[in-house]
Design an enzyme around this catalytic site. Sequence first.
Site, PDB file in Angstrom:
ATOM      1  CE  LYS A  34      42.831  -1.819  26.353  1.00  0.00           C
ATOM      2  NZ  LYS A  34      41.442  -1.448  26.674  1.00  0.00           N
ATOM      3  NE  ARG A  70      42.816  -1.419  33.181  1.00  0.00           N
ATOM      4  CZ  ARG A  70      42.675  -2.354  32.235  1.00  0.00           C
ATOM      5  NH1 ARG A  70      43.705  -2.970  31.727  1.00  0.00           N
ATOM      6  NH2 ARG A  70      41.475  -2.649  31.797  1.00  0.00           N
ATOM      7  NE  ARG A 119      35.104  -8.263  26.404  1.00  0.00           N
ATOM      8  CZ  ARG A 119      36.060  -7.375  26.688  1.00  0.00           C
ATOM      9  NH1 ARG A 119      36.978  -7.074  25.803  1.00  0.00           N
ATOM     10  NH2 ARG A 119      36.089  -6.763  27.848  1.00  0.00           N
ATOM     11  NE  ARG A 141      37.017 -10.093  30.694  1.00  0.00           N
ATOM     12  CZ  ARG A 141      37.703  -9.033  30.270  1.00  0.00           C
ATOM     13  NH1 ARG A 141      38.322  -9.074  29.108  1.00  0.00           N
ATOM     14  NH2 ARG A 141      37.762  -7.952  31.004  1.00  0.00           N
ATOM     15  NE  ARG A 183      35.854  -4.114  33.039  1.00  0.00           N
ATOM     16  CZ  ARG A 183      35.374  -4.929  32.091  1.00  0.00           C
ATOM     17  NH1 ARG A 183      34.211  -5.540  32.268  1.00  0.00           N
ATOM     18  NH2 ARG A 183      36.040  -5.132  30.991  1.00  0.00           N
TER      19      ARG A 183
END
Length: 193
Positions: free
Chosen positions: A14, A89, A128, A134, A146
């Site tokens: 996204k 969300r 990533r 992160r 998640r």
Amino acid sequence: MINLILFGPPGSGKGTQAARLVKRYGLVHISTGDLFRHEIGHSTPLGQQAKRYIEAGELVPDEVTIGMLRNKVEAHADAQGFIFDGFPRTVAQAQALDQLLAEKGTQVSALIALDVDEEEIVQRILKRGHTSGRPDDNDESIIRKRIAVYRRETEPVYAYYAAKGKAYKIDGIGTIEEIFARLCNVIDSLQPA
Ligand code: ADP
């Protein structure tokens, strides 16, 4: 205005696509994940509140998220439109967004979902994690959490907009350019809200 919801599981691309869409369509990009990371980076009270949920792979409570989103939308009173990334969300967030846009005399133009299977997204997020810094990208159990939260809390948002005839799904596997072209095809077929 064109108000787009870029939808899909964590790691579905996204953010990457939103950056390109901003350039092509002149929209304001609002990523609630980026906003939370900014608040955390500056150790604001909002950031401190959000941090524990994010690091646990849970959603930040709706009232916190909706308030932050509303402030951001209101800070861009002259926007030609928005790309919402990572928001809504939950169905409650979707209802709040619809109300906020209605107050401004506009509405959601479309929700476009990037369709990517679970194993692909786990691999993308772990990759990533090597560079994103992160904490929520570096632990496979948090990533799976998640995804489970996404299936349970977030996927119903697709049906919510599908019932209004506003939901589109595109294949999220391919090169960045291929996926961008698929998104543009959908957007160029929309009527301004
Ligand atoms: P990703 O798409 O990779 O999951 P994001 O940057 O969109 O990453 O979000 C990171 C985290 O921030 C989420 O796992 C969640 O804890 C929190 N978050 C982001 N957006 C929302 C939202 N709309 N509602 C609740 N929590 C959110």
